[in-house]
Design an enzyme around this catalytic site. Sequence first.
Site, mmCIF file in Angstrom:
data_model
loop_
_atom_site.group_PDB
_atom_site.id
_atom_site.type_symbol
_atom_site.label_atom_id
_atom_site.label_comp_id
_atom_site.label_asym_id
_atom_site.label_seq_id
_atom_site.Cartn_x
_atom_site.Cartn_y
_atom_site.Cartn_z
ATOM 1 N N ALA A 144 3.073 -2.213 11.890
ATOM 2 C CA ALA A 144 3.396 -1.610 10.379
ATOM 3 C C ALA A 144 3.825 -2.751 8.834
ATOM 4 O O ALA A 144 4.936 -3.145 8.908
ATOM 5 C CB ALA A 144 5.041 -0.749 10.440
ATOM 6 N N GLU A 147 2.883 -1.855 2.348
ATOM 7 C CA GLU A 147 3.800 -0.355 2.216
ATOM 8 C C GLU A 147 2.870 0.216 0.579
ATOM 9 O O GLU A 147 2.152 0.494 0.434
ATOM 10 C CB GLU A 147 4.705 -1.215 1.350
ATOM 11 C CG GLU A 147 5.702 -1.671 2.350
ATOM 12 C CD GLU A 147 6.676 -3.070 1.736
ATOM 13 O OE1 GLU A 147 7.415 -2.928 2.829
ATOM 14 O OE2 GLU A 147 7.097 -2.427 0.934
ATOM 15 N N GLY A 151 0.061 -3.154 -0.624
ATOM 16 C CA GLY A 151 -1.518 -3.492 -0.507
ATOM 17 C C GLY A 151 -1.493 -4.792 0.230
ATOM 18 O O GLY A 151 -0.767 -4.535 0.789
ATOM 19 N N ILE A 177 -0.985 3.086 8.831
ATOM 20 C CA ILE A 177 -0.464 2.545 10.013
ATOM 21 C C ILE A 177 -0.760 3.713 10.861
ATOM 22 O O ILE A 177 -0.740 3.993 10.801
ATOM 23 C CB ILE A 177 1.183 2.784 10.169
ATOM 24 C CG1 ILE A 177 2.451 2.272 8.904
ATOM 25 C CG2 ILE A 177 1.644 2.338 11.141
ATOM 26 C CD1 ILE A 177 1.415 0.767 8.352
ATOM 27 N N GLU A 261 -8.038 -10.848 13.528
ATOM 28 C CA GLU A 261 -7.429 -9.019 13.346
ATOM 29 C C GLU A 261 -8.984 -9.214 12.572
ATOM 30 O O GLU A 261 -9.243 -8.168 12.750
ATOM 31 C CB GLU A 261 -6.283 -9.003 12.521
ATOM 32 C CG GLU A 261 -6.463 -7.255 12.104
ATOM 33 C CD GLU A 261 -5.741 -7.150 11.292
ATOM 34 O OE1 GLU A 261 -5.885 -5.581 10.669
ATOM 35 O OE2 GLU A 261 -4.778 -8.206 10.728
ATOM 36 N N ARG A 262 -9.399 -10.677 11.784
ATOM 37 C CA ARG A 262 -10.452 -10.415 10.867
ATOM 38 C C ARG A 262 -11.761 -10.877 11.768
ATOM 39 O O ARG A 262 -13.010 -9.929 11.465
ATOM 40 C CB ARG A 262 -10.386 -11.548 9.470
ATOM 41 C CG ARG A 262 -8.663 -11.724 8.820
ATOM 42 C CD ARG A 262 -8.978 -12.669 8.276
ATOM 43 N NE ARG A 262 -7.489 -11.916 6.809
ATOM 44 C CZ ARG A 262 -6.786 -12.436 5.719
ATOM 45 N NH1 ARG A 262 -7.192 -13.977 5.928
ATOM 46 N NH2 ARG A 262 -5.787 -11.970 5.327
ATOM 47 N N GLY A 359 -32.090 13.984 6.501
ATOM 48 C CA GLY A 359 -31.043 14.894 6.395
ATOM 49 C C GLY A 359 -30.638 15.386 7.472
ATOM 50 O O GLY A 359 -29.543 15.710 7.400
ATOM 51 N N GLU A 386 -11.831 -8.887 -1.558
ATOM 52 C CA GLU A 386 -11.940 -9.270 -2.820
ATOM 53 C C GLU A 386 -10.673 -10.844 -2.488
ATOM 54 O O GLU A 386 -10.966 -11.656 -2.820
ATOM 55 C CB GLU A 386 -11.233 -8.463 -3.446
ATOM 56 C CG GLU A 386 -11.590 -7.460 -4.885
ATOM 57 C CD GLU A 386 -12.959 -6.232 -3.357
ATOM 58 O OE1 GLU A 386 -13.500 -5.457 -4.239
ATOM 59 O OE2 GLU A 386 -11.983 -6.066 -2.280
#
Length: 398
Positions: A144, A147, A151, A177, A261-262, A359, A386
């Site tokens: 966590a 927030e 951001g 989270i 993580e990235r 479709g 960004e």
Amino acid sequence: MSIVDTPERRQLRELTRAFVTREVLPHLDDWERAGEVPRALHATAAKLGLLGIGFPESVGGSGGDLLDSIIVTEELIRAGGSSGLVAALFTHGIALPHMVAAAGARTGGSLGGRLGGTPSPADGGLIERYVRPTLAGTMIGALAITEPDGGSDVAGIRTTARRDGDHYVVNGSKTYITSGHRADFVTTAVCTDFPGSGELTLLVIDKGSPGFTVGRRLEKLGWHCSDTAELSFVDVRVPVANRIGAENTGFLAIMQHFAAERLSLATQAYGTAQRCVELAVRWCRDRETFGRPLASRQLVRHRLAEMHTRAEAARSYVHEVAVRVAAGEPVVTEVAMAKNVAVAACDQVVDQALQLHGGFGYLRDAEVERHYRDARILGIGGGTTEIMNEIIAKGMGL
């Protein structure tokens, strides 16, 4: 032989694919509609050794390194899973590393050395209470940080932790989270000075602690099988023994683990692209229009060729950067570039793959439709495109 294509890693791919075929594919649609994966899946993955990949055996893991984790993530998606499944099943990949690193830090050495070190008695409690059970599949953890008004601004975290004897008193809220509803504990970033000061500490907060409320389940565009929650803390008392590392070292700890993580998100991106190329090729070979297979048309073949090229180029670059990270090189800029390259390739490929399906691709029954939805978060999570560009610009000296 490529370093990511050794005999051992080929066996790891086979193990992962067998797991997906047997344990995931018959149930994934149901999990998507249920909004979560069952806890039993964690235990099954742990018994096979998949849950502990990338974590040292000294803390209950299966050993291996970042490259092995990438192999598992890539193959899980290419075998028919999804990035949403990765998020749900491997949330511990962002919830546990800070504890493991802090426990090993007492032995000295580099970050890589600490990850493989023996936990000290002072931090062994967190290893025994949280890390081992999670890697055994009997507990679920979450991270966590984000927030409602924060951001990507990690330093601006406003959830506070005030020291009161042998406890911290935590007040604040978190949002978006991953695994927040199912988690038994949450590795939580808190501010131990005034809100927004940047003086961050990591605390492990148990679900069920008085004042700790798990809010509504957030409904999302994609990642439907991965539960997402809002968390609220009102005068939650957390033992000082649940602090990860020293006080006010949380920001550095978070930054140190962003690379893994990235790269995981980059892997999910190129893996999704590769899977969508496979789905599109299969569809275009089988689907006939005006008496001919779609794949017989030059326009379609060239589009598939371009999709394949983008996916493979992204994979190669992510692997190159991952090898350097695993070797301990400080390649912050390259990690950001790898994430953006992979996400851009994924965005283009999933869009074209769905278009080629026509479709049918727009129906929930189509696997490509799930990948189309799931892919959108990859340019947001772990630092937006960004933010990655800002990191890249800084690396260029701008």
